[in-house]
Design a protein around this motif. Structure first.
Motif, mmCIF file in Angstrom:
data_model
loop_
_atom_site.group_PDB
_atom_site.id
_atom_site.type_symbol
_atom_site.label_atom_id
_atom_site.label_comp_id
_atom_site.label_asym_id
_atom_site.label_seq_id
_atom_site.Cartn_x
_atom_site.Cartn_y
_atom_site.Cartn_z
ATOM 1 N N PRO A 15 11.801 -11.818 7.901
ATOM 2 C CA PRO A 15 11.381 -10.867 6.863
ATOM 3 C C PRO A 15 9.953 -10.497 7.052
ATOM 4 C CG PRO A 15 11.741 -12.975 5.896
ATOM 5 C CD PRO A 15 12.316 -13.177 7.371
ATOM 6 N N PRO A 16 9.420 -9.328 6.840
ATOM 7 C CA PRO A 16 8.084 -9.021 7.016
ATOM 8 C C PRO A 16 7.254 -9.861 6.128
ATOM 9 C CG PRO A 16 9.424 -7.327 5.737
ATOM 10 C CD PRO A 16 10.418 -8.168 6.337
ATOM 11 N N THR A 17 6.009 -10.070 6.567
ATOM 12 C CA THR A 17 4.810 -10.584 5.705
ATOM 13 C C THR A 17 4.565 -9.497 4.586
ATOM 14 O OG1 THR A 17 4.356 -12.273 7.331
ATOM 15 C CG2 THR A 17 2.724 -11.763 5.511
ATOM 16 N N ARG A 18 4.650 -10.153 3.316
ATOM 17 C CA ARG A 18 4.022 -9.253 2.172
ATOM 18 C C ARG A 18 2.897 -9.523 1.752
ATOM 19 N NH1 ARG A 18 9.851 -9.697 1.150
ATOM 20 N NH2 ARG A 18 10.894 -7.834 1.700
ATOM 21 N N LEU A 19 1.987 -8.824 1.590
ATOM 22 C CA LEU A 19 0.708 -8.750 0.798
ATOM 23 C C LEU A 19 0.358 -8.075 -0.306
ATOM 24 C CD1 LEU A 19 -2.348 -10.137 0.779
ATOM 25 C CD2 LEU A 19 -2.712 -8.090 2.449
ATOM 26 N N THR A 20 0.148 -8.439 -1.393
ATOM 27 C CA THR A 20 -0.151 -7.688 -2.657
ATOM 28 C C THR A 20 -1.851 -7.572 -2.724
ATOM 29 O OG1 THR A 20 1.662 -7.576 -3.892
ATOM 30 C CG2 THR A 20 -0.130 -7.352 -5.090
ATOM 31 N N ILE A 21 -2.388 -6.417 -2.921
ATOM 32 C CA ILE A 21 -3.850 -6.158 -2.950
ATOM 33 C C ILE A 21 -4.058 -5.543 -4.097
ATOM 34 C CG2 ILE A 21 -5.855 -5.123 -2.143
ATOM 35 C CD1 ILE A 21 -5.024 -5.176 0.670
ATOM 36 N N VAL A 22 -4.787 -6.303 -5.122
ATOM 37 C CA VAL A 22 -5.190 -5.843 -6.527
ATOM 38 C C VAL A 22 -6.560 -5.297 -6.643
ATOM 39 C CG1 VAL A 22 -5.147 -6.044 -8.880
ATOM 40 C CG2 VAL A 22 -3.787 -7.697 -7.525
ATOM 41 N N THR A 23 -6.954 -4.176 -6.688
ATOM 42 C CA THR A 23 -8.120 -3.568 -6.773
ATOM 43 C C THR A 23 -8.507 -2.545 -7.951
ATOM 44 O OG1 THR A 23 -10.092 -2.157 -5.336
ATOM 45 C CG2 THR A 23 -7.629 -1.564 -5.282
ATOM 46 N N MET A 53 -0.113 -2.144 -3.203
ATOM 47 C CA MET A 53 -1.214 -2.039 -3.975
ATOM 48 C C MET A 53 -1.295 -1.846 -5.411
ATOM 49 S SD MET A 53 -3.554 -1.725 -1.543
ATOM 50 C CE MET A 53 -5.012 -1.026 -2.695
ATOM 51 N N ILE A 54 -1.878 -2.891 -6.162
ATOM 52 C CA ILE A 54 -1.900 -2.467 -7.669
ATOM 53 C C ILE A 54 -3.317 -1.807 -7.850
ATOM 54 C CG2 ILE A 54 -2.007 -3.675 -9.809
ATOM 55 C CD1 ILE A 54 -0.195 -5.612 -8.801
ATOM 56 N N THR A 55 -3.611 -0.535 -8.190
ATOM 57 C CA THR A 55 -4.558 0.198 -8.404
ATOM 58 C C THR A 55 -4.789 0.598 -9.777
ATOM 59 O OG1 THR A 55 -3.621 2.303 -7.807
ATOM 60 C CG2 THR A 55 -4.490 0.878 -6.022
ATOM 61 N N PRO A 56 -5.804 1.119 -10.244
ATOM 62 C CA PRO A 56 -5.993 1.911 -11.512
ATOM 63 C C PRO A 56 -4.876 3.067 -11.867
ATOM 64 C CG PRO A 56 -8.021 1.470 -10.754
ATOM 65 C CD PRO A 56 -6.981 1.478 -9.603
ATOM 66 N N GLU A 57 -4.432 3.679 -10.924
ATOM 67 C CA GLU A 57 -3.674 4.889 -11.269
ATOM 68 C C GLU A 57 -2.511 4.760 -12.104
ATOM 69 O OE1 GLU A 57 -3.680 7.056 -6.606
ATOM 70 O OE2 GLU A 57 -2.469 5.141 -7.059
ATOM 71 N N PRO A 58 -1.722 3.774 -12.408
ATOM 72 C CA PRO A 58 -0.771 3.880 -13.287
ATOM 73 C C PRO A 58 -1.151 3.517 -14.725
ATOM 74 C CG PRO A 58 -0.209 1.991 -12.160
ATOM 75 C CD PRO A 58 -1.634 2.699 -11.393
ATOM 76 N N PHE A 59 -2.284 3.194 -14.902
ATOM 77 C CA PHE A 59 -2.846 2.757 -16.306
ATOM 78 C C PHE A 59 -3.711 3.540 -17.159
ATOM 79 C CE2 PHE A 59 -2.704 -1.030 -13.263
ATOM 80 C CZ PHE A 59 -1.548 -1.682 -13.734
ATOM 81 N N ARG A 60 -3.560 3.322 -18.320
ATOM 82 C CA ARG A 60 -4.446 4.142 -19.154
ATOM 83 C C ARG A 60 -5.842 3.638 -18.990
ATOM 84 N NH1 ARG A 60 -4.577 3.434 -24.257
ATOM 85 N NH2 ARG A 60 -3.418 1.487 -24.285
ATOM 86 N N SER A 61 -7.015 4.393 -18.940
ATOM 87 C CA SER A 61 -8.286 3.642 -18.739
ATOM 88 C C SER A 61 -9.372 4.323 -19.770
ATOM 89 C CB SER A 61 -8.676 4.218 -17.366
ATOM 90 O OG SER A 61 -8.858 5.519 -17.135
ATOM 91 N N ALA A 62 -10.610 3.886 -19.464
ATOM 92 C CA ALA A 62 -11.644 4.327 -20.455
ATOM 93 C C ALA A 62 -12.805 4.402 -19.431
ATOM 94 C CB ALA A 62 -12.050 3.178 -21.521
#
Length: 372
Positions: A15-23, A53-62
């Protein structure tokens, strides 16, 4: 008749190696953090690593106080945790100390998941320039944030020494690379931007932490050019009417602008590396800067690719005599492939460090506190 053998079923590969990057730093922001992560992702894909990737795109923000172009995500650890679990990563990397990074860190600690981090920007100085908070408090936060990961990546050896003195541990080097195809030697115009030579140029975010007045106040021959945008642009453009502000440039337009400079001026004293330094060098433009973290790591003494001095004006004039060919040769020593391999080795080592801590706990040594 002998029977015809059935074809053997093809066996699945590993299986491929999986990496999650949070920024917290992501589009539409334009800065070195975003460019570094983007380019690293492309190189990781070539290495066979699946990046989520976990980025600000799907979230509400201020909007961030004093810098509304940067928005702060409104999120909980549980939601971040569900996203990480859905991606089923082998490794987790937390790129920034903002809300997303903070929530991911909390979830990883509570669930005994290894993670690595990066010290991309001088977070204490960056915040202190905008809010009345003591640097000692801000460095305490940085220690608290990064010391719980298995590896905190820094771009240069001088930054590693500096952060070690501030009590930050598990520091690993992650250098940077440069696209030497996009940023290259090109023909120079006689009067670029309609301005007289020599052209002294700086590129980057037009914001208080970049120390731009240290460059714009200098008495230099020729013309000054600022490429980029940011919260301080309107005030600086009104204050320095003789300086040419191009606004934000991208791709070929940015690369062409670099080439028209005679000297690239890097006035910042708070950057941790300086990707724009590499872009200038690759374009054959010598660099003038202070002898601080970033420039002193990239431009070695005697390289003839630029000039460093505590007096920025002295550095600017000296850089006029530096060699464009030497600048280009220096940039060619920075490979994104090598930098990405270094990054991934650190990610893997962070997980191994977490495993070793767990073993120490089993055999009676006080384990790392996992309460977060």
């Amino acid at each position: 008749m002998p029977s015809t053998p059935l074809p053997s079923p093809s066996l699945p590969g590993p299986p491929p190696t999986r990496l999650t990057i949070v920024t917290d730093a992501w589009h539409p922001q334009v800065n070195g953090v975003v460019r570094s992560i983007e380019t690293t992702n492309r190189e990781l894909k070539k290495m066979g690593v699946e990046v989520s990737m976990i980025t600000p795109e799907p979230f509400r923000s201020a909007p961030m106080p004093t810098y509304p172009e940067i928005r702060l995500s409104l999120v909980t650890p549980a939601r971040i945790g569900r996203m990480i679990e859905a991606q089923q990563p082998d490794y987790v990397h937390i790129a920034t100390e903002g809300p997303l990074g903070l929530m991911a860190r909390r979830w990883c600690l509570r669930n005994k998941r290894a993670f690595s981090t990066t010290y991309h920007t001088r977070f204490p100085e960056y915040v202190a320039a905008r809010l009345p908070l003591p640097l000692s408090w801000l460095y305490a936060y940085v220690r608290w944030f990064h010391n719980r990961g298995g590896a905190c990546m820094v771009a240069t050896e001088s930054l590693r020494r500096e952060l070690t003195a501030h009590g930050i541990k598990n520091l690993s080097l992650w250098s940077r690379g440069i696209d030497t195809t996009l940023f290259r030697l090109r023909d120079k115009a006689e009067k670029p931007f309609g301005l007289a030579r020599p052209i002294f140029m700086t590129v980057g975010r037009v914001a208080v932490e970049k120390n731009l007045p240290a460059f714009l106040d200098l008495d230099l021959p020729g013309s000054k050019v600022v490429v980029g945008d940011g919260p301080a642009r309107a005030e600086l453009q009104a204050r320095y009417p003789d300086v040419h502000f191009t606004g934000m440039l991208h791709g070929e337009a940015l690369a062409e602008a670099y080439t028209q400079a005679d000297v690239f001026v890097f006035p910042s004293k708070t950057d941790t590396f300086g990707n724009t330094i590499l872009e200038a060098l690759a374009s054959g433009v010598p660099v003038a800067a202070y002898p601080v973290t970033g420039p002193i790591d990239i431009i070695p003494a005697g390289s003839n690719a630029g000039a460093l001095d505590q007096d920025l004006q002295v550095a600017c004039i000296a850089a006029l005599q530096a060699s464009p060919d030497s600048a280009r040769r220096l940039a060619e020593t920075y490979s994104w492939q090598a930098a990405t391999e270094q990054f991934f080795d650190n990610v893997v080592e962070a997980k191994e460090q977490r495993r070793k801590r767990g073993l120490r706990g089993r055999f009676g040594t006080r384990p790392a506190d996992l309460t977060g």
